[in-house]
Write a protein that holds these residues in place. Sequence first.
Motif, PDB file in Angstrom:
ATOM      1  N   SER A 103      -2.290 -10.415 -14.168  1.00 33.38           N
ATOM      2  CA  SER A 103      -3.627  -9.998 -15.182  1.00 33.38           C
ATOM      3  C   SER A 103      -3.908  -8.402 -15.057  1.00 33.38           C
ATOM      4  CB  SER A 103      -4.940 -11.006 -14.947  1.00 33.38           C
ATOM      5  OG  SER A 103      -5.863 -10.109 -15.248  1.00 33.38           O
ATOM      6  N   PRO A 104      -4.009  -7.830 -16.015  1.00 32.89           N
ATOM      7  CA  PRO A 104      -4.576  -6.399 -16.082  1.00 32.89           C
ATOM      8  C   PRO A 104      -5.890  -6.324 -15.437  1.00 32.89           C
ATOM      9  CG  PRO A 104      -3.434  -6.921 -18.263  1.00 32.89           C
ATOM     10  CD  PRO A 104      -3.703  -8.189 -17.655  1.00 32.89           C
ATOM     11  N   ARG A 105      -6.611  -7.228 -15.900  1.00 32.34           N
ATOM     12  CA  ARG A 105      -8.093  -7.055 -14.991  1.00 32.34           C
ATOM     13  C   ARG A 105      -7.959  -7.346 -13.597  1.00 32.34           C
ATOM     14  NH1 ARG A 105     -10.688 -11.277 -13.031  1.00 32.34           N
ATOM     15  NH2 ARG A 105     -13.061 -11.171 -12.604  1.00 32.34           N
ATOM     16  N   ARG A 106      -7.128  -8.154 -13.067  1.00 32.14           N
ATOM     17  CA  ARG A 106      -6.904  -8.246 -11.613  1.00 32.14           C
ATOM     18  C   ARG A 106      -6.584  -7.018 -10.863  1.00 32.14           C
ATOM     19  NH1 ARG A 106      -8.052 -13.389  -9.729  1.00 32.14           N
ATOM     20  NH2 ARG A 106      -8.387 -14.838 -11.529  1.00 32.14           N
ATOM     21  N   MET A 107      -5.305  -6.448 -11.625  1.00 31.36           N
ATOM     22  CA  MET A 107      -4.794  -5.211 -11.218  1.00 31.36           C
ATOM     23  C   MET A 107      -5.728  -4.063 -10.984  1.00 31.36           C
ATOM     24  SD  MET A 107      -1.651  -6.214 -10.294  1.00 31.36           S
ATOM     25  CE  MET A 107      -0.586  -4.675 -10.023  1.00 31.36           C
ATOM     26  N   ARG A 108      -6.615  -3.963 -11.943  1.00 25.90           N
ATOM     27  CA  ARG A 108      -7.480  -2.956 -12.036  1.00 25.90           C
ATOM     28  C   ARG A 108      -8.703  -3.150 -10.941  1.00 25.90           C
ATOM     29  NH1 ARG A 108      -8.815   1.594 -14.548  1.00 25.90           N
ATOM     30  NH2 ARG A 108      -6.868   1.317 -16.005  1.00 25.90           N
ATOM     31  N   LEU A 109      -8.832  -4.418 -10.764  1.00 23.16           N
ATOM     32  CA  LEU A 109      -9.975  -4.787  -9.759  1.00 23.16           C
ATOM     33  C   LEU A 109      -9.377  -4.255  -8.352  1.00 23.16           C
ATOM     34  CD1 LEU A 109     -11.685  -7.813 -11.199  1.00 23.16           C
ATOM     35  CD2 LEU A 109     -12.831  -5.489 -10.868  1.00 23.16           C
ATOM     36  N   PHE A 110      -8.060  -4.802  -8.435  1.00 21.70           N
ATOM     37  CA  PHE A 110      -7.714  -4.504  -6.971  1.00 21.70           C
ATOM     38  C   PHE A 110      -7.517  -2.930  -6.653  1.00 21.70           C
ATOM     39  CE2 PHE A 110      -3.649  -2.955  -4.592  1.00 21.70           C
ATOM     40  CZ  PHE A 110      -3.928  -3.588  -3.499  1.00 21.70           C
ATOM     41  N   ALA A 111      -7.418  -1.934  -7.864  1.00 21.65           N
ATOM     42  CA  ALA A 111      -7.296  -0.688  -7.639  1.00 21.65           C
ATOM     43  C   ALA A 111      -8.740  -0.299  -7.306  1.00 21.65           C
ATOM     44  CB  ALA A 111      -6.913  -0.059  -9.018  1.00 21.65           C
ATOM     45  N   CYS A 112      -9.922  -0.851  -7.772  1.00 22.32           N
ATOM     46  CA  CYS A 112     -11.223  -0.495  -7.630  1.00 22.32           C
ATOM     47  C   CYS A 112     -11.219  -1.073  -6.048  1.00 22.32           C
ATOM     48  CB  CYS A 112     -11.965  -1.353  -8.181  1.00 22.32           C
ATOM     49  SG  CYS A 112     -12.014  -0.669 -10.297  1.00 22.32           S
ATOM     50  N   ALA A 113     -10.985  -2.019  -5.564  1.00 20.05           N
ATOM     51  CA  ALA A 113     -11.215  -2.621  -4.252  1.00 20.05           C
ATOM     52  C   ALA A 113     -10.562  -1.555  -3.148  1.00 20.05           C
ATOM     53  CB  ALA A 113     -10.482  -3.807  -4.082  1.00 20.05           C
ATOM     54  N   CYS A 114      -9.426  -0.982  -3.683  1.00 15.45           N
ATOM     55  CA  CYS A 114      -8.723   0.074  -2.684  1.00 15.45           C
ATOM     56  C   CYS A 114      -9.665   1.339  -2.677  1.00 15.45           C
ATOM     57  CB  CYS A 114      -7.300   0.398  -3.150  1.00 15.45           C
ATOM     58  SG  CYS A 114      -5.950  -0.977  -2.938  1.00 15.45           S
TER      59      CYS A 114
ATOM     60  N   SER B 154      -2.237   1.617 -12.001  1.00 19.79           N
ATOM     61  CA  SER B 154      -3.501   1.963 -11.359  1.00 19.79           C
ATOM     62  C   SER B 154      -3.647   1.304  -9.976  1.00 19.79           C
ATOM     63  CB  SER B 154      -4.635   1.245 -12.300  1.00 19.79           C
ATOM     64  OG  SER B 154      -5.884   1.593 -11.623  1.00 19.79           O
ATOM     65  N   ALA B 155      -3.142   0.111 -10.003  1.00 17.56           N
ATOM     66  CA  ALA B 155      -3.007  -0.459  -8.579  1.00 17.56           C
ATOM     67  C   ALA B 155      -2.212  -0.074  -7.607  1.00 17.56           C
ATOM     68  CB  ALA B 155      -2.797  -1.956  -8.900  1.00 17.56           C
ATOM     69  N   MET B 156      -1.004   0.591  -8.010  1.00 15.40           N
ATOM     70  CA  MET B 156      -0.005   1.097  -7.186  1.00 15.40           C
ATOM     71  C   MET B 156      -0.627   2.481  -6.856  1.00 15.40           C
ATOM     72  SD  MET B 156       2.618  -0.933  -6.773  1.00 15.40           S
ATOM     73  CE  MET B 156       3.466  -2.219  -7.664  1.00 15.40           C
ATOM     74  N   TRP B 157      -1.243   3.326  -7.621  1.00 15.08           N
ATOM     75  CA  TRP B 157      -1.705   4.534  -7.303  1.00 15.08           C
ATOM     76  C   TRP B 157      -2.615   4.573  -6.376  1.00 15.08           C
ATOM     77  CZ3 TRP B 157      -2.010   8.382 -11.807  1.00 15.08           C
ATOM     78  CH2 TRP B 157      -0.703   9.001 -12.108  1.00 15.08           C
ATOM     79  N   ALA B 158      -3.750   3.584  -6.446  1.00 18.60           N
ATOM     80  CA  ALA B 158      -4.832   3.501  -5.947  1.00 18.60           C
ATOM     81  C   ALA B 158      -4.544   2.899  -4.377  1.00 18.60           C
ATOM     82  CB  ALA B 158      -6.010   2.311  -6.465  1.00 18.60           C
ATOM     83  N   SER B 159      -3.849   2.179  -4.440  1.00 26.11           N
ATOM     84  CA  SER B 159      -3.033   1.321  -2.956  1.00 26.11           C
ATOM     85  C   SER B 159      -2.464   2.569  -2.242  1.00 26.11           C
ATOM     86  CB  SER B 159      -2.042   0.546  -3.064  1.00 26.11           C
ATOM     87  OG  SER B 159      -1.446   0.045  -2.082  1.00 26.11           O
ATOM     88  N   SER B 160      -1.873   3.123  -2.904  1.00 23.53           N
ATOM     89  CA  SER B 160      -0.967   4.543  -2.398  1.00 23.53           C
ATOM     90  C   SER B 160      -1.861   5.539  -1.677  1.00 23.53           C
ATOM     91  CB  SER B 160       0.095   4.968  -2.830  1.00 23.53           C
ATOM     92  OG  SER B 160       1.222   4.153  -3.160  1.00 23.53           O
ATOM     93  N   TRP B 161      -2.823   5.902  -2.473  1.00 26.72           N
ATOM     94  CA  TRP B 161      -3.820   7.127  -2.252  1.00 26.72           C
ATOM     95  C   TRP B 161      -4.819   6.384  -1.065  1.00 26.72           C
ATOM     96  CZ3 TRP B 161      -3.305  11.931  -2.600  1.00 26.72           C
ATOM     97  CH2 TRP B 161      -2.449  12.413  -3.425  1.00 26.72           C
ATOM     98  N   ALA B 162      -5.083   5.234  -1.014  1.00 25.63           N
ATOM     99  CA  ALA B 162      -5.986   4.904  -0.145  1.00 25.63           C
ATOM    100  C   ALA B 162      -5.334   4.688   1.336  1.00 25.63           C
ATOM    101  CB  ALA B 162      -6.580   3.346  -0.583  1.00 25.63           C
ATOM    102  N   ALA B 163      -3.979   4.284   1.399  1.00 24.88           N
ATOM    103  CA  ALA B 163      -3.216   4.367   2.379  1.00 24.88           C
ATOM    104  C   ALA B 163      -3.191   5.833   3.065  1.00 24.88           C
ATOM    105  CB  ALA B 163      -1.908   3.874   2.315  1.00 24.88           C
ATOM    106  N   SER B 164      -2.997   6.717   2.078  1.00 25.29           N
ATOM    107  CA  SER B 164      -2.423   8.035   2.734  1.00 25.29           C
ATOM    108  C   SER B 164      -4.040   8.811   3.253  1.00 25.29           C
ATOM    109  CB  SER B 164      -2.144   9.060   1.462  1.00 25.29           C
ATOM    110  OG  SER B 164      -2.827   9.115   0.379  1.00 25.29           O
TER     111      SER B 164
END
Length: 208
Positions: A23-34, A103-113
């Motif tokens: 779901s695009p909604r879930r992916m965006r919420l994952f990005a927000c969670a990161c 969005s999820a991939m970017w947020a995940s990577s930036w939060a890790a970095s």
Amino acid sequence: MTEAEWLASDNPQAMFQVLGTPSPRRMRLFACACCWRIAPQLTEAGRRAIEAAERFADAGAAQDELRPVLVSFRSMELRSQGANLDTHLAVSDALDVRDGNRSAMWASSWAASASADTPAEWKAQAALVRCIFRRVQPPPLDAAYRTDTVLALAAQMYESRDFGAMPILADALQDAGCDSADVLDHCRDPEGTHARGCWVVDSVLGKE
């Protein structure tokens, strides 16, 4: 990826590869969670931007509301030239991506970095993936389980982003007749990480 590998994985990027078309909604919420995970590094404007992105994900904000918040956030940080400028701009860019997957991939990577302990951050994000997504789509929650108490608990946690009452939600669901080990174990997991988009809370609230 087997179920055992999914449950043990500390690699959120690899876990995304077995989700099919989430779901695009879930992916965006994952990005927000990161992004919330690095919120202590952000200004108040940054936190408002994450909130706007959450509203956008839940269709509570139109694109023309989200964009000005993000533009204002980005402009403010460019003017301030703060020590965490790269992190601020990365969060803004991740939230501004129209495609939920990217969005999820970017947020995940930036939060890790941005983390002082990257392996620990990947592990925490993997727990978030398990909270928000299921490797195999679960059956719909029986409507009989959505008692007033269950609905109130789920709605309060969703709105507050405080999921400390998940074990209480499990008790309320069980009292209503729910005997799903997946649902109850997810709520009672002492090491569980929860965020908006949690698949159990979403099931209770009828969100997709």
